[in-house]
Design a protein around this motif. Structure first.
Motif, PDB file in Angstrom:
ATOM      1  N   LYS A  16       3.921  -0.950   3.116  1.00 26.51           N
ATOM      2  CA  LYS A  16       2.482  -1.356   4.008  1.00 26.51           C
ATOM      3  C   LYS A  16       3.534  -2.050   5.276  1.00 26.51           C
ATOM      4  O   LYS A  16       4.768  -2.682   4.906  1.00 26.51           O
ATOM      5  CB  LYS A  16       1.565  -2.137   3.051  1.00 26.51           C
ATOM      6  CG  LYS A  16       0.653  -0.592   1.836  1.00 26.51           C
ATOM      7  CD  LYS A  16      -0.374  -1.876   1.711  1.00 26.51           C
ATOM      8  CE  LYS A  16      -0.887  -0.615   0.687  1.00 26.51           C
ATOM      9  NZ  LYS A  16      -1.545  -1.165  -0.183  1.00 26.51           N
ATOM     10  N   LYS A  32      -2.134  -1.019   7.571  1.00 28.45           N
ATOM     11  CA  LYS A  32      -2.081  -2.504   7.984  1.00 28.45           C
ATOM     12  C   LYS A  32      -2.154  -2.947   6.110  1.00 28.45           C
ATOM     13  O   LYS A  32      -2.895  -2.780   5.236  1.00 28.45           O
ATOM     14  CB  LYS A  32      -3.465  -2.822   8.669  1.00 28.45           C
ATOM     15  CG  LYS A  32      -2.983  -2.074  10.112  1.00 28.45           C
ATOM     16  CD  LYS A  32      -4.239  -2.442  10.800  1.00 28.45           C
ATOM     17  CE  LYS A  32      -4.360  -1.906  12.415  1.00 28.45           C
ATOM     18  NZ  LYS A  32      -4.975  -1.969  13.598  1.00 28.45           N
ATOM     19  N   ASN A  33      -2.002  -4.601   7.005  1.00 26.78           N
ATOM     20  CA  ASN A  33      -1.990  -4.911   4.839  1.00 26.78           C
ATOM     21  C   ASN A  33      -1.641  -6.560   5.022  1.00 26.78           C
ATOM     22  O   ASN A  33      -1.396  -6.518   6.469  1.00 26.78           O
ATOM     23  CB  ASN A  33      -0.176  -4.458   4.424  1.00 26.78           C
ATOM     24  CG  ASN A  33       0.303  -5.424   2.911  1.00 26.78           C
ATOM     25  OD1 ASN A  33      -0.855  -5.500   2.164  1.00 26.78           O
ATOM     26  ND2 ASN A  33       0.595  -4.999   2.602  1.00 26.78           N
ATOM     27  N   SER A  62       6.262  -8.762   2.982  1.00 23.50           N
ATOM     28  CA  SER A  62       5.476  -7.859   2.916  1.00 23.50           C
ATOM     29  C   SER A  62       4.884  -8.182   1.484  1.00 23.50           C
ATOM     30  O   SER A  62       5.129  -8.558   0.831  1.00 23.50           O
ATOM     31  CB  SER A  62       6.413  -6.793   2.245  1.00 23.50           C
ATOM     32  OG  SER A  62       5.413  -5.708   2.760  1.00 23.50           O
ATOM     33  N   SER A 113       0.846  -5.043  -3.274  1.00 25.58           N
ATOM     34  CA  SER A 113      -0.549  -4.942  -3.759  1.00 25.58           C
ATOM     35  C   SER A 113      -1.099  -5.993  -4.900  1.00 25.58           C
ATOM     36  O   SER A 113      -2.436  -6.130  -5.344  1.00 25.58           O
ATOM     37  CB  SER A 113      -0.755  -3.550  -4.459  1.00 25.58           C
ATOM     38  OG  SER A 113      -0.064  -2.883  -5.171  1.00 25.58           O
TER      39      SER A 113
END
Length: 182
Positions: free
Chosen positions: A56, A175-176, A76, A79
């Motif tokens: 991501k 996007k994240n 980053s 999840s």
């Protein structure tokens, strides 16, 4: 037969020379300062095949040093809420826009070229990563914001194809959320 081998060698040599990527002629290291979003990623590295679906968008903070080097901090958000961070100090070379560093995490030597930069909008970086006798290409497309024009994304895709990256290994990252400040 000797003539054929000589011609083949000349063709292969000319391809290597012609495919050498040069940094942007008027590169300004100070212009890279600040936060960038990693929007596009392309590589011919084997590890990418198993990871491309889970990658991501992350952020990169470029910090020029007084000596003209470039500190690179990438982060980053996973999840699971964990934050993955990596820092490298890219040392300048005799050519503006060309840097080199050895990854402390992976142990590979990286030759980084800032190929095309519009400092308030996007940056295209091309890296050759070498470990032992194996070299891989990694191209990255950064944006000052999380969105770039379809034209820029297509230019990145075409550039990556020219660097012999398979089409399926050219991705635009979803996007994240960003990592919290460290």
């Amino acid at each position: 037969m000797t003539l054929l081998l000589t011609l083949l060698g000349a063709v292969l040599t000319s391809k290597v020379v012609s495919s050498e990527v040069m940094p942007q002629a008027d590169f300004n290291v100070q212009g890279m300062a600040g936060k960038w979003y990693l929007i596009g990623f392309a590589t011919n590295a084997d590890w990418f095949v198993n990871r491309r679906e889970t990658m991501k968008m992350g952020t990169t903070i470029f910090t020029p040093t007084a000596e003209g080097d470039l500190n690179i901090l990438y982060s980053s958000l996973g999840s699971d809420g964990s934050c993955w961070r990596m820092t490298n100090l890219a040392k300048k070379t005799d050519m503006p826009g060309k840097f080199t560093y050895t990854s402390e995490r992976w142990g590979n030597v990286n030759d980084l070229n800032m190929v095309d930069v519009k400092y308030d909008e996007y940056a295209l970086a091309h890296t050759i990563k070498t470990k032992a006798d194996e070299s891989t290409v990694v191209n990255k497309l950064y944006g000052r914001g999380t969105d770039l024009s379809t034209e820029l994304m297509e230019r990145f895709r075409q550039f990556s194809l020219e660097m012999d990256v398979y089409p399926e290994n050219i991705v635009f990252l979803p996007k994240n959320a960003e990592c919290p400040a460290a």
